[in-house]
Design an enzyme around this catalytic site. Structure first.
Site: not given
Ligand code: ATP
Ligand code: MG
Length: 433
Positions: A213, A215, A221-222, A357, A360, A408
């Site tokens: 990702r 980001e 936490r990312h 989080e 999801s 996470r």
């Molecule tokens: P956030 O809102 O915290 O950025 P997200 O809702 O975009 O997360 P999801 O697409 O729901 O993330 O991904 C499922 C799970 O994967 C998340 O709940 C989290 O535990 C993990 N996750 C997602 N993106 C990341 C990231 N960039 N770094 C670490 N963990 C991640």
């Molecule tokens: Mg999510």
């Protein structure tokens, strides 16, 4: 090359000859007695050579060995009250297998503190510290337990491609790559593929996987390369069926980690085991709880980082729990494949752990007409999703699933930042090592 790890040397082995291998953690020279501390994966042991009792050549070897060199020691186990664990090795032979340069890029004894960048730049050496190694021993146990548990429950391990042609969710957080003469992307999640598996009849699948990702921001936490357990299951009544699997899985993983007594004591951490069922609150009541704490979130918006953290505190205060589900998110805030509950609300959930989080999930849409309408609604082009939509036209059962972030979960379990719990983290600035 070795008969024992240091931790396996006990008083029962007194006077026996053992063969140990490891690194020279420390050295001390008291003239007539020379000590070195050998470190291996499982701990430390003192090696004591006395003038007179040992040949002079070996004393010279000890003198010449630099810290962090790799050695093999053949010696006799002796009880010694003054030795750190009441035992030591009186060497008969010390072989210098590979010497270490000095000065060292990092102090393994931890006496000289180093910043995160220096540590990550020298991760191989950082991992020689028992504290850091403990994190990764727990990580391995967590992932193993997830695999084992899901296997026990009849989930089949799948493997989705990591090179894909189009975005899973239409996000902007994709890494483009060149794929011969075409553009492709690194997979941001196995979402569409695990849903496609639901049309195969395998019914219950999971994957321990990597997400890529792009980001936008650097946060605590990312990361840009993420580990997760992704799961999808068919023939569900609603998202509750999925939540029941997730809560049991997470409890099993946490329970397994809480049993790592040696590692937790090295890390000086305590893990609380959650009780089932995990507390559920709706998105609406989460907003009310936050409003009581003067944190306003407009209905329909995601709960931001500050809100998530505050909610973690409120859940601890009010419901005495570190872990909780937030259910029934606004449909607007969730991806196109999320099953609507009514016009405004979705059959979705997040799992929060100490204010972050960690997962999801949702029930997904299985009706191809509704699915196409939702793709259009999100301004995505259904033509890009033809390979996916096709699976819905020839018999697709109702289904749902989740993605659970391993990094996470572990960071929250041990109250560390995300870079601490990944061997070689990838963030905006870090591409090596
Ligand atoms: P956030 O809102 O915290 O950025 P997200 O809702 O975009 O997360 P999801 O697409 O729901 O993330 O991904 C499922 C799970 O994967 C998340 O709940 C989290 O535990 C993990 N996750 C997602 N993106 C990341 C990231 N960039 N770094 C670490 N963990 C991640
Ligand atoms: Mg999510």
């Amino acid at each position: 090359m070795r008969t024992h790890y240091s931790a396996n040397i006990t008083s029962k082995l007194e006077d026996e000859i053992v063969l140990l291998c490891g690194w020279v953690h420390e050295k001390r020279n008291l003239g007539k007695v020379k000590f070195l501390v050998l470190r291996d994966r499982e701990g430390f042991i003192q090696v004591t050579a006395k003038k007179g009792a040992t040949d002079d050549e070996m004393l010279e070897v000890i003198d010449s060995i630099s810290k962090e060199s790799v050695i093999q020691v053949k010696g006799r186990v002796k009880l010694n009250q003054k030795a750190p664990n009441g035992l030591e090795i009186n060497p008969e032979k010390i072989v210098l297998i590979n010497s270490s340069e000095s000065p060292l890029p990092l102090d393994v004894t931890g006496k000289v503190p180093a910043d995160t960048d220096t540590r990550l730049n020298n991760r191989f050496m950082d991992l020689r510290k028992p504290k850091i190694a403990s994190i990764f021993k727990i990580r391995s146990i967590l992932i193993n337990r997830a695999r084992e548990y899901l296997g026990e429950k009849g989930f089949i391990e799948m493997c989705s491609p990591k090179i894909i042609a189009s975005a899973s969710e239409g996000g902007t957080d994709l890494f483009p790559i060149s794929y011969f003469d075409r553009e492709a992307f690194l997979a941001q999640s196995p979402q569409l593929y695990k849903q496609m598996m639901m049309a195969t009849g395998l019914d219950k699948v999971y994957e321990t996987t990597t997400y890529f990702r792009a980001e936008e921001h650097d946060t605590r936490r990312h990361l840009n390369e993420v580990s997760a357990v992704d799961l999808e299951m068919a023939f569900i009544e609603d998202e509750e069926d999925v939540m029941r699997v997730l809560e049991k899985l997470v409890c099993e993983m946490i329970k397994e980690a809480s049993g790592c007594e040696k590692e937790l004591s090295i890390l000086d951490k305590k893990i609380n085991n959650p009780t089932l069922p995990i507390k559920r609150i709706t998105y609406d009541s989460a907003l009310d709880l936050l409003a009581e704490k003067n944190k306003k979130i407009t209905w329909g918006e995601d709960i931001d980082t500050e809100g998530e953290k505050l909610l973690g505190e409120v859940m601890q205060e009010k419901h005495n729990t570190e872990i909780y589900f937030i259910t029934k998110y606004p449909l607007e805030s969730k991806p196109f494949y999320t099953m609507p509950d009514d016009k405004k609300i979705s059959r979705s959930f997040d799992l929060g752990y100490k204010g972050v989080e960690i997962s999801s999930g949702s029930q997904r849409i299985h009706d191809p007409v509704l699915l196409k309408a939702r793709i259009n609604y999100h301004n995505l082009n259904p033509d890009n999703f033809e390979y996916y939509l096709k699976c819905f036209r020839y018999g697709m059962p109702p289904h749902g699933g989740f993605g659970l972030g391993i990094d996470r979960l572990l960071m929250q379990l041990l109250d560390l930042s995300i870079r601490e719990v990944v061997y070689f983290p990838r963030d905006r600035h870090r591409l090596t090592p």
